[in-house]
Design a protein around this motif. Structure first.
Motif, PDB file in Angstrom:
ATOM      1  N   PRO A 233      28.518 -18.796 -26.772  1.00 39.95           N
ATOM      2  CA  PRO A 233      27.614 -17.961 -27.584  1.00 39.95           C
ATOM      3  C   PRO A 233      27.877 -18.225 -29.058  1.00 39.95           C
ATOM      4  CG  PRO A 233      29.343 -16.607 -26.612  1.00 39.95           C
ATOM      5  CD  PRO A 233      29.516 -17.976 -26.068  1.00 39.95           C
ATOM      6  N   SER A 234      26.819 -18.357 -29.794  1.00 43.73           N
ATOM      7  CA  SER A 234      26.991 -18.719 -31.197  1.00 43.73           C
ATOM      8  C   SER A 234      26.768 -17.506 -32.073  1.00 43.73           C
ATOM      9  CB  SER A 234      25.992 -19.818 -31.552  1.00 43.73           C
ATOM     10  OG  SER A 234      25.952 -19.988 -32.939  1.00 43.73           O
TER      11      SER A 234
ATOM     12  N   VAL B  56      27.353 -23.068 -22.426  1.00 46.48           N
ATOM     13  CA  VAL B  56      27.115 -23.062 -23.870  1.00 46.48           C
ATOM     14  C   VAL B  56      27.815 -21.845 -24.460  1.00 46.48           C
ATOM     15  CG1 VAL B  56      25.349 -22.875 -25.659  1.00 46.48           C
ATOM     16  CG2 VAL B  56      24.878 -24.166 -23.573  1.00 46.48           C
TER      17      VAL B  56
ATOM     18  N   GLU C 113      18.198 -20.781 -28.854  1.00 46.33           N
ATOM     19  CA  GLU C 113      17.616 -22.124 -28.967  1.00 46.33           C
ATOM     20  C   GLU C 113      16.362 -22.251 -28.111  1.00 46.33           C
ATOM     21  OE1 GLU C 113      20.395 -23.717 -31.606  1.00 46.33           O
ATOM     22  OE2 GLU C 113      18.640 -24.700 -30.827  1.00 46.33           O
TER      23      GLU C 113
END
Lengths: 206, 271
Positions: free
Chosen positions: A12-13, A10, A19
């Motif tokens: 990194p946002s 995933v 989440e």
């Protein structure tokens, strides 16, 4: 996204919200653990002077090792200044203690008062104050002051590599000074103001 | 939480009764926040206050919407409120992420401020991870909306005329049939929490979101703000005379703080 070795991870946002944290409901055990951690991360401000509230007209805060060293080298001495307070805190990066006898390599946060004018306070904060502790630090330190026409000066340093400019930072002459000021500050500033899109974070921002 | 700016002249705290509150969720690509920057910058909105909160990472800088030397010196922090009374619009801009475990208290305080300031409705701009779309969502528009039941009653008809697509609910347990459908907004930050809380508290809230990925999200911000404009008509979409199409993208003003989003200039010695 696929990484170099082919496994999918995933990304990194920039959204910043975990989440996992969001999806899970907090159990009583989680709540207890969270409370214990919060207690451990509490910021304690200990004043050695007798007054309940310190009357303050000038407050200079040096945040980070460089700024703290600046104060040690050019301003502080044991003749004109006395230690009046210390901050005790713990986080993943450092732990400070309530001792006022510190080495320059220690992590510490000390308050000094000018003996000839006790409304002038200095703070040397060489320890890292974590995100969740910054607001607490702020409220507890300023909450102990009786502000009398208070002027606050914050000294800190940032890496040149973080400075956003049209040219490359390699060609910049460093170190250089930049300032931010509130509109209430009417005096002349000794250096240019910090241009957009540069910003200041952490304790100096708080 | 809300601290009004001291504009001098003894002005009272601003009145937001009946206003539309427009705000971003800190979400994937920061698209909501970028879109809000475009709104504030284009409409030249006035700052009327800020949120004094321990829930967001502190930051400070000079005026991100500065257009000249004179207006570049006003300090700007992580949560500020702007208003445009002529359009009954109040905008909250959030500029930093939430501190761990603090997003719930922030949502609670925010919603109670919405109620106490008597805002008529809230429009939340957000985004969701594009890679989490299912097969059907991969086709067609990447834009979605959600309306709380109270707002559905008020504007549901108008939104239907716009031909917008409602955010689909997904199976709570994918792969197992006959499970309940739930709302899932991956990468949406506080979007789902704010929306579900607003539903249960009778607040009129709309969520406008775009599926996107991290990267250069400026085009996503333009798409989202144009989507918003279809409904709220904040700016006039002028018909372009050259190709006779309606493209309002050029009428949004990019703020000066969007400079150097992807780093500094290159050192000449590199070449």
């Amino acid at each position: 996204m696929a990484t170099f070795f082919g496994e999918v991870v995933v990304a990194p946002s920039r959204a910043g919200l975990d989440e996992e944290e969001e999806a899970r409901e907090e159990t009583p055990e989680d709540r207890e653990i969270r409370r214990e951690i919060e207690k451990k991360r509490e910021v304690e401000v200990l004043w050695s002077c007798a007054e309940e509230l310190l009357v303050c007209s000038r407050f200079v805060v040096a945040i980070g090792r460089n700024a703290a060293a600046f104060l040690s080298s050019f301003i502080l001495d044991s003749v004109c200044w006395e230690v009046v307070g210390v901050v005790k805190l713990w986080n993943e990066w450092c732990r400070t203690s309530s001792t006022t006898n510190v080495l320059p390599t220690d992590s510490f946060c000390l308050f000094y008062r000018l003996i000839s004018d006790p409304t002038v306070l200095l703070c040397q904060c060489s320890c890292y104050v974590a995100e969740d502790q910054q607001f607490q630090w702020l409220e507890k330190v300023f909450g102990s002051m009786q502000k009398k026409g208070l002027q606050v000066t914050i000294l800190s340093t940032c890496p040149v590599a973080d400075y956003k400019t049209q040219e490359s930072t390699l060609t910049l002459v460093s170190p250089f000074l930049k300032a931010l000021k509130t509109k209430e500050f009417q005096e002349q500033v000794c250096c240019p103001l910090l241009e957009q899109p540069n910003i200041v974070r952490d304790l100096p921002a708080a | 939480m809300f601290i009004p700016c001291d504009r001098g002249g003894g002005s009272a705290a601003p009145d937001f009764k009946g206003f539309t509150l427009l705000m971003p969720a800190v979400s994937v690509g920061n698209v909501g926040q970028l879109a809000i920057d475009l709104v504030i910058s284009t409409l030249d909105m006035t700052k009327v206050g800020y949120f004094y909160t321990d829930c967001l990472v502190p930051m400070v800088g000079n005026n991100p919407y500065a257009t000249a030397e004179e207006n570049s010196m006003e300090l700007s922090i992580n949560a500020e409120v702007y208003s445009l009374p002529s359009k009954k619009l109040v905008v909250l801009q959030i500029r930093s992420p939430f501190i761990k475990n603090k997003y719930r208290p922030f949502c609670e305080t925010l919603l109670s401020w919405v109620k106490s300031s008597k805002c008529a409705r809230v429009v939340l701009l957000s985004s969701s991870h594009a890679y989490q779309r299912d097969d059907e969502q991969l086709l067609g528009t990447p834009l979605r909306y959600l309306l709380t039941p109270d707002l559905e009653k008020a504007v549901g008809g108008h939104v239907k005329e716009l031909n917008w697509k409602e955010m689909e609910k997904v199976a709570a347990y994918p792969g197992i049939s006959n499970t309940e459908k739930v709302l899932h907004i991956p990468g949406g930050g506080i979007t789902k929490l704010l929306f579900t809380e607003s539903c249960s508290e009778g607040i009129q809230m709309a969520v406008l979101l775009k599926f996107c990925s991290e990267g250069d999200n400026i085009p996503d911000a333009f798409v989202l703000v144009n989507y918003l404009n279809e409904w709220l008509q904040l700016i006039k979409s002028e018909v372009s005379t050259s190709n006779n199409s309606t493209d309002p993208s050029s009428q949004w003003k990019i703020p000066s703080s969007w400079r150097l989003l992807f780093g500094n200039g290159l050192p000449p010695a590199l070449f």
